[in-house]
Design a protein around this motif. Structure first.
Motif, mmCIF file in Angstrom:
data_model
loop_
_atom_site.group_PDB
_atom_site.id
_atom_site.type_symbol
_atom_site.label_atom_id
_atom_site.label_comp_id
_atom_site.label_asym_id
_atom_site.label_seq_id
_atom_site.Cartn_x
_atom_site.Cartn_y
_atom_site.Cartn_z
ATOM 1 N N CYS A 66 0.825 -1.149 0.018
ATOM 2 C CA CYS A 66 0.022 0.107 0.054
ATOM 3 C C CYS A 66 0.955 1.273 -0.057
ATOM 4 N N LEU A 67 1.976 1.174 0.610
ATOM 5 C CA LEU A 67 2.852 2.319 0.796
ATOM 6 C C LEU A 67 3.762 2.783 -0.444
ATOM 7 N N GLU A 68 4.105 1.678 -1.363
ATOM 8 C CA GLU A 68 4.765 2.163 -2.453
ATOM 9 C C GLU A 68 4.180 3.085 -3.290
ATOM 10 N N ASN A 69 5.005 4.093 -3.445
ATOM 11 C CA ASN A 69 4.650 5.421 -4.054
ATOM 12 C C ASN A 69 3.208 6.204 -3.725
ATOM 13 N N ALA A 70 3.125 5.775 -2.159
ATOM 14 C CA ALA A 70 1.987 6.686 -1.819
ATOM 15 C C ALA A 70 2.255 7.515 -0.754
ATOM 16 N N PRO A 71 1.676 8.400 -0.246
ATOM 17 C CA PRO A 71 1.992 8.863 1.298
ATOM 18 C C PRO A 71 1.736 7.990 2.277
ATOM 19 N N TYR A 72 2.073 8.309 3.458
ATOM 20 C CA TYR A 72 1.812 7.442 4.759
ATOM 21 C C TYR A 72 0.446 7.334 5.097
ATOM 22 N N GLU A 73 -0.137 8.579 5.195
ATOM 23 C CA GLU A 73 -1.476 8.612 5.844
ATOM 24 C C GLU A 73 -2.636 7.661 4.667
ATOM 25 N N PRO A 74 -2.777 7.982 3.612
ATOM 26 C CA PRO A 74 -3.530 7.259 2.803
ATOM 27 C C PRO A 74 -3.071 5.496 2.844
ATOM 28 N N ALA A 75 -2.073 5.270 2.987
ATOM 29 C CA ALA A 75 -1.684 3.667 2.857
ATOM 30 C C ALA A 75 -2.179 3.332 4.185
ATOM 31 N N GLU A 76 -1.741 3.825 5.486
ATOM 32 C CA GLU A 76 -2.395 3.371 6.739
ATOM 33 C C GLU A 76 -3.984 3.165 6.423
ATOM 34 N N GLU A 77 -4.658 4.107 5.933
ATOM 35 C CA GLU A 77 -6.154 4.211 5.860
ATOM 36 C C GLU A 77 -6.382 2.993 4.929
ATOM 37 N N ALA A 78 -5.548 2.876 3.697
ATOM 38 C CA ALA A 78 -6.181 1.547 2.915
ATOM 39 C C ALA A 78 -5.595 0.196 3.781
ATOM 40 N N PHE A 79 -4.698 0.068 4.488
ATOM 41 C CA PHE A 79 -4.220 -0.894 5.001
ATOM 42 C C PHE A 79 -5.344 -1.356 5.934
ATOM 43 N N ALA A 80 -5.882 -0.461 6.710
ATOM 44 C CA ALA A 80 -6.849 -0.633 7.865
ATOM 45 C C ALA A 80 -8.222 -1.092 7.045
ATOM 46 N N ARG A 81 -8.443 -0.577 5.939
ATOM 47 C CA ARG A 81 -9.868 -0.809 5.179
ATOM 48 C C ARG A 81 -9.614 -2.463 4.822
ATOM 49 N N LEU A 82 -8.633 -2.635 4.386
ATOM 50 C CA LEU A 82 -8.409 -4.151 3.897
ATOM 51 C C LEU A 82 -8.475 -5.123 5.071
ATOM 52 N N THR A 83 -8.199 -4.527 6.285
ATOM 53 C CA THR A 83 -8.139 -5.853 7.501
ATOM 54 C C THR A 83 -9.612 -5.772 8.113
ATOM 55 N N THR A 84 -10.566 -4.714 7.847
ATOM 56 C CA THR A 84 -11.768 -4.939 8.545
ATOM 57 C C THR A 84 -12.921 -5.178 7.387
ATOM 58 N N THR A 85 -12.511 -4.983 6.139
ATOM 59 C CA THR A 85 -13.212 -5.626 4.998
ATOM 60 C C THR A 85 -13.471 -6.969 4.830
ATOM 61 N N PHE A 86 -12.177 -7.524 4.883
ATOM 62 C CA PHE A 86 -12.282 -8.697 4.189
ATOM 63 C C PHE A 86 -11.978 -9.975 5.737
ATOM 64 N N PHE A 87 -12.229 -11.046 5.334
ATOM 65 C CA PHE A 87 -12.041 -12.161 6.462
ATOM 66 C C PHE A 87 -10.766 -12.244 6.633
ATOM 67 N N ASP A 88 -9.925 -12.614 5.861
ATOM 68 C CA ASP A 88 -8.476 -13.036 5.992
ATOM 69 C C ASP A 88 -7.726 -12.714 4.766
ATOM 70 N N TRP A 89 -6.415 -13.221 4.785
ATOM 71 C CA TRP A 89 -5.735 -12.781 3.569
ATOM 72 C C TRP A 89 -5.740 -13.815 2.426
ATOM 73 N N ASN A 90 -6.398 -14.825 2.403
ATOM 74 C CA ASN A 90 -6.686 -15.772 1.514
ATOM 75 C C ASN A 90 -7.839 -15.255 0.720
#
Length: 293
Positions: A41-65
């Motif tokens: 998420c962080l590659e070529n992106a600012p820190y704040e939106p990268a943290e937000e995107a990662f948080a959305r992933l962990t709450t939207t989906f059940f697991d990594w698979n």
């Protein structure tokens, strides 16, 4: 560039970066697998939106698979706050697929117990990872000395004269880790990343150009430039009127029935069929009637 000048320029770069940005150290308590995906998420992106995107992933989906089998389009919609969500979603899926194909699971904590060199080698062999992702995990979780470089950071180093085109392509800059001590590596990397992310987002910003020229005054010719717009083609000239106007040629009508004969001085007389003179008939001689006897 001589080694001494190169080292001095790296030091100047660090000094100017500290004037314009604040350090953003990584979250060290994340498991290695999470650091790997956060780097996507962080590659070529600012820190704040990268943290937000990662948080959305962990709450939207059940697991990594579940994320691994989700389409890029759906992932990009969840990560819409990133500057390039489709590219980030593609990296995320490829990285998860690479981890799964290597371990048949998403457990990577065992790498922390291995020698740093062995752990880095295993990360580099996984498909889907980039040099930035490996560098970020090496610095943030494995405790190694690495300066993670993405496209934006490499672009900055190229403009100020610290990266050659070949180094830009390979994603590594020789001597960077030697010039920056390990105890300054996290700070320098986070500052450089912020300038690189800003450059990717606004390559023609005059404020960014001033910062880059503050680092390297001779970088003016290497700054991003807008391409000149192609001049539109002039409209066709209108038809001339008056004496200079060219007469418009009229379509010829086919000869035959229905053709109208021309009138006026230019009209050609119609050709008459030649009439042959007829022979005059000679008067026939009267036949004398016989007299009655």
């Amino acid at each position: 560039m001589a080694a001494l000048n190169r080292t001095a320029l790296i030091g100047k770069l660090h000094k100017v970066l500290k004037k314009h940005y604040k350090p953003a150290p990584p979250t060290v308590d994340r498991p290695l697998m999470e650091q790997l995906l956060f780097a996507c998420c962080l590659e070529n992106a600012p820190y704040e939106p990268a943290e937000e995107a990662f948080a959305r992933l962990t709450t939207t989906f059940f697991d990594w698979n579940e994320i691994r089998v989700t389409t890029v389009k759906e992932l990009a919609e969840v990560m819409h706050m990133l500057p390039a969500p489709t590219e980030a979603a593609t990296r995320l899926k490829k990285t998860l697929q690479g981890v799964f194909e290597t371990n048949y699971s998403f457990e990577l904590e065992g790498l922390k117990k291995q020698n740093i060199g062995q752990a880095i080698t295993k990360l580099e062999k996984m498909s889907g990872r980039s040099q930035f992702i490996v560098g970020y995990v090496t610095q943030a979780t494995l405790g190694g000395h690495a300066i993670p470089l993405d496209h934006g950071a490499l672009w900055v180093l190229s403009i100020v004269g610290l990266a050659t085109p070949a180094e830009q392509k390979s994603g590594t800059v020789a001597g960077l880790e030697r010039a920056i001590p390990k105890n300054k590596g996290v700070e320098f990397a986070s500052l450089l990343h912020q300038l690189g992310a800003d450059l990717v987002a606004s390559p023609f910003s005059q404020n960014l150009h001033k910062t880059l020229l503050e680092i390297a005054p001779d970088a003016k010719e290497r700054l991003p430039k807008r391409q000149a717009k192609k001049a539109p083609e002039p409209p066709p000239k209108p038809a001339k009127k008056g004496k200079d106007a060219q007469p418009v040629a009229k379509a010829k009508e086919p000869a035959g029935k229905g053709a109208v004969a021309k009138k006026g001085s230019d009209a050609k007389p119609a050709t008459k069929k030649a009439v042959l003179p007829t022979a005059k008939k000679k008067p026939s001689k009267a036949v004398a009637k016989p007299k009655p006897r």
